[in-house]
Design an enzyme around this catalytic site. Sequence first.
Site, short mmCIF file in Angstrom:
data_model
loop_
_atom_site.label_atom_id
_atom_site.label_comp_id
_atom_site.label_asym_id
_atom_site.label_seq_id
_atom_site.Cartn_x
_atom_site.Cartn_y
_atom_site.Cartn_z
N THR A 182 0.86 -1.18 0.00
CA THR A 182 0.00 0.00 0.00
C THR A 182 0.89 1.23 0.00
OG1 THR A 182 -1.47 -1.24 1.48
CG2 THR A 182 -1.96 1.06 1.19
N ARG A 186 -11.98 -9.59 -4.19
CA ARG A 186 -11.63 -9.24 -2.81
C ARG A 186 -11.27 -7.76 -2.70
NH1 ARG A 186 -6.64 -7.08 -0.37
NH2 ARG A 186 -6.64 -7.71 1.82
N VAL A 187 -11.77 -7.11 -1.65
CA VAL A 187 -11.43 -5.73 -1.34
C VAL A 187 -10.84 -5.69 0.07
CG1 VAL A 187 -12.32 -3.39 -0.95
CG2 VAL A 187 -13.20 -4.76 -2.85
N GLY A 188 -9.74 -5.00 0.23
CA GLY A 188 -9.09 -4.91 1.53
C GLY A 188 -9.52 -3.71 2.34
N ASP A 189 -8.65 -3.29 3.24
CA ASP A 189 -9.00 -2.25 4.20
C ASP A 189 -8.87 -0.84 3.65
OD1 ASP A 189 -6.11 -2.91 4.26
OD2 ASP A 189 -6.00 -1.25 5.69
N THR A 216 -1.22 0.02 6.49
CA THR A 216 -0.72 -0.91 5.50
C THR A 216 -0.51 -2.26 6.16
OG1 THR A 216 1.13 -1.45 4.01
CG2 THR A 216 1.64 -0.05 5.91
N GLY A 217 -0.98 -3.32 5.51
CA GLY A 217 -0.83 -4.64 6.10
C GLY A 217 -1.89 -5.60 5.62
N GLY A 235 -5.19 -6.69 5.14
CA GLY A 235 -6.41 -5.91 5.18
C GLY A 235 -7.56 -6.51 5.95
#
Length: 320
Positions: free
Chosen positions: A187, A215-218, A238-239, A241
């Site tokens: 990120t 898929r969608v992350g944070d 960042t990491g 999600g």
Amino acid sequence: MRRITYAVLILITFACQTPAPVQQDWAIAIHGGAGNMDSTKFSADDILRYETALQTALEIGKTALADGESSLDVVEKVVRNLEDNPLFNAGKGAVFTNDGRNELDAAIMDGSNLNAGAVAGVGDIRNPISAARLVMEKSPHVLLIGKGASLYATQNGIETVDSSYFFTDKRWQLLQRTLQKAGKNGTVGCVALDKNGNLAAATSTGGMNNKRYGRVGDVPIIGAGTYANNNTCAVSATGHGEYYIRYTVAHDISALMEYKGVSLSEAAQTVINEKLSNEAGNGGVIAVDKSGNVTLEMNSTGMFRGWANSSGDGGVAIFR
């Protein structure tokens, strides 16, 4: 009684002489992703390239804040620079999904009024962070996804590109090596305090390498990977999600400050190195509070990061 009185006087005198925290005119922090990096696998040239890229982005933000630009303009400008740099997993350097496509997410938030905008799963917008700001300022919504986000961006003058723009051989080879393995996180982000006391946060990502099923992350989830509130702080995460979503990491840091009265550094430490570490939530955050204090917290071995303030402090780093 006299001894007690003297002791009290000494304590009072000492407390009065303790210097108060300096209120910064402006402050900024950036990141380019985090993870358990092995420093022995980075050549001296690799380290120099990353440090130079971080310093370039940081200088853009420093100059703009010193010139009085708004924190919102600055975080967008800095993240656009990082999106255009193929070293980072955002924009031009986005990783590939399992079926060989690029799906990018981004979010931006204005701490002065809690307005926010985000896009997710876009594959033809050159700078998703600018599309996220468009959603925030021109639409009644917070999050637009996929083709709808691209259509809205195109209709409102955001630059779109052919999907081939995002192809880099490095990311393609990474997909080939990991088709049967877990994905890789990455990120970019920026948080800033401007001269008017306003906070803003922006985050952008190329997603998780080898991801499937849309898929969608944070990153585009406000309060998970991105959050800003003038009363507390601005955070970009960042990491991994999924963990950042479950623990609403960015907002949790702000909430600890608002409801428990703890410092930014204590709040970030609690969330990243206690809550997330107990749940294998690998990664980190960058954050700045309303006084210009900066925190760069991680529970991984490395995070591409940089920071600066109006007092002249700052720097860039990669490993813990």
